[in-house]
Design a protein around this motif. Structure first.
Motif, short mmCIF file in Angstrom:
data_model
loop_
_atom_site.label_atom_id
_atom_site.label_comp_id
_atom_site.label_asym_id
_atom_site.label_seq_id
_atom_site.Cartn_x
_atom_site.Cartn_y
_atom_site.Cartn_z
N GLN A 101 0.90 -1.22 0.07
CA GLN A 101 0.04 0.05 0.09
C GLN A 101 1.03 1.07 -0.03
N VAL A 102 0.53 2.24 -0.68
CA VAL A 102 1.26 3.39 -0.90
C VAL A 102 0.58 4.68 -0.64
N SER A 103 1.17 5.83 -0.37
CA SER A 103 0.34 6.95 -0.11
C SER A 103 1.32 8.22 -0.57
N ILE A 104 0.82 9.38 -1.17
CA ILE A 104 1.75 10.33 -1.39
C ILE A 104 0.98 11.71 -1.01
N SER A 105 2.01 12.44 -0.55
CA SER A 105 1.45 14.04 -0.21
C SER A 105 2.55 14.75 -0.64
N ASN A 106 1.94 16.03 -1.08
CA ASN A 106 2.72 17.10 -1.70
C ASN A 106 2.66 18.25 -1.23
N THR A 107 3.54 18.96 -1.07
CA THR A 107 3.38 20.48 -0.78
C THR A 107 4.00 21.46 -1.94
N ALA A 108 3.93 22.68 -1.98
CA ALA A 108 4.35 23.25 -3.10
C ALA A 108 5.92 22.99 -3.48
N ASP A 109 6.88 22.77 -2.34
CA ASP A 109 8.11 22.61 -2.45
C ASP A 109 8.53 21.12 -2.19
N PHE A 110 7.68 20.17 -1.76
CA PHE A 110 8.16 18.66 -1.44
C PHE A 110 7.18 17.66 -1.58
N ALA A 111 7.66 16.60 -1.97
CA ALA A 111 6.68 15.38 -2.02
C ALA A 111 7.27 14.13 -1.30
N MET A 112 6.20 13.55 -0.42
CA MET A 112 6.39 12.57 0.32
C MET A 112 5.75 11.24 0.05
N ALA A 113 6.29 10.17 0.14
CA ALA A 113 5.63 9.06 0.14
C ALA A 113 5.98 8.00 1.39
N PHE A 114 4.93 7.26 1.61
CA PHE A 114 4.63 6.11 2.57
C PHE A 114 4.23 4.84 1.91
N ALA A 115 4.95 3.82 2.13
CA ALA A 115 4.73 2.53 1.86
C ALA A 115 4.61 1.56 3.01
N VAL A 116 3.81 0.46 2.71
CA VAL A 116 3.60 -0.55 3.77
C VAL A 116 3.40 -2.05 3.05
N GLY A 117 4.24 -2.76 3.41
CA GLY A 117 4.29 -4.07 2.71
C GLY A 117 3.64 -5.08 3.71
N GLU A 118 2.64 -5.81 3.20
CA GLU A 118 1.91 -6.81 3.75
C GLU A 118 1.97 -8.20 3.38
N GLY A 119 2.00 -9.09 4.12
CA GLY A 119 2.01 -10.53 3.88
C GLY A 119 2.34 -11.46 5.01
N GLU A 120 2.81 -12.49 4.54
CA GLU A 120 3.10 -13.65 5.71
C GLU A 120 4.87 -13.85 5.31
N PRO A 121 5.41 -13.81 6.22
CA PRO A 121 7.11 -14.37 6.17
C PRO A 121 7.10 -15.77 5.63
N PRO A 122 8.03 -16.21 5.17
CA PRO A 122 8.10 -17.55 4.57
C PRO A 122 8.69 -18.29 5.93
N ALA A 123 8.39 -19.44 5.89
CA ALA A 123 8.89 -20.36 7.24
C ALA A 123 10.33 -20.42 7.11
N ARG A 124 10.92 -20.12 8.21
CA ARG A 124 12.22 -20.04 8.54
C ARG A 124 12.80 -21.55 8.70
N LYS A 125 13.91 -21.88 8.01
CA LYS A 125 14.42 -23.34 8.42
C LYS A 125 15.40 -23.16 9.62
N GLU A 126 15.09 -24.27 10.41
CA GLU A 126 15.94 -24.68 11.45
C GLU A 126 17.35 -24.88 11.11
N ASN A 127 18.39 -24.85 11.84
CA ASN A 127 19.72 -25.22 11.63
C ASN A 127 19.93 -26.55 11.16
N GLY A 128 20.37 -26.79 10.24
CA GLY A 128 20.68 -28.02 9.72
C GLY A 128 19.80 -28.57 8.78
N GLU A 129 18.68 -27.87 8.74
CA GLU A 129 17.39 -28.24 7.61
C GLU A 129 17.49 -28.04 6.40
#
Length: 129
Positions: A101-129
């Motif tokens: 998801q992204v959002s943008i805000s502007n003034t006369a002098d600046f542009a600002m953006a914000f982004a958020v990434g959503e999901g499920e992290p992949p399963a982590r493998k244990e040591n030796g697997e």
């Protein structure tokens, strides 16, 4: 679950100067992005800020992909969204992201953006697997 956040702030005058060099626009923005911006430095600055914010969501900056791999468009109501290609799409999948998801805000002098990434992290493998 939120897997990444990013933000960026850019001076619009800096974008105007960069855009005066036609090669910059063609290297950083897709044809669709350029066409949708209609030469507006303010819109291009907002799009560039989104690209930077998304690169931060992906946790790498522009290391394994280029700014052109992140396409920033606006829907019919003006809401920004991103399409990912190449290395940016690959990193998105590796992280287990399902949407950004992204959002943008502007003034006369600046542009600002914000982004958020959503999901499920992949399963982590244990040591030796």
């Amino acid at each position: 679950m939120i897997l990444g956040v990013g933000t960026d702030l850019i001076e619009i005058k800096r974008m105007e100067k960069a855009c005066s060099q036609g090669r910059f626009v063609s290297r950083v923005f897709t044809e669709t992005e350029s066409r949708q911006a209609k030469g507006s430095a303010s819109k291009l600055a907002g799009s560039f800020a989104v690209k930077e914010a998304v690169a931060k969501v992906l946790g790498t900056g522009f290391r394994s992909f280029m700014p052109g791999d992140i396409e920033v468009l606006r829907d019919s109501l003006g809401k920004p969204y991103v399409n990912l290609y190449g290395g940016a799409q690959k990193r998105f999948e590796e992280m287990g992201l399902t949407q950004i998801q992204v959002s943008i805000s502007n003034t006369a002098d600046f542009a600002m953006a914000f982004a958020v990434g959503e999901g499920e992290p992949p399963a982590r493998k244990e040591n030796g697997e």
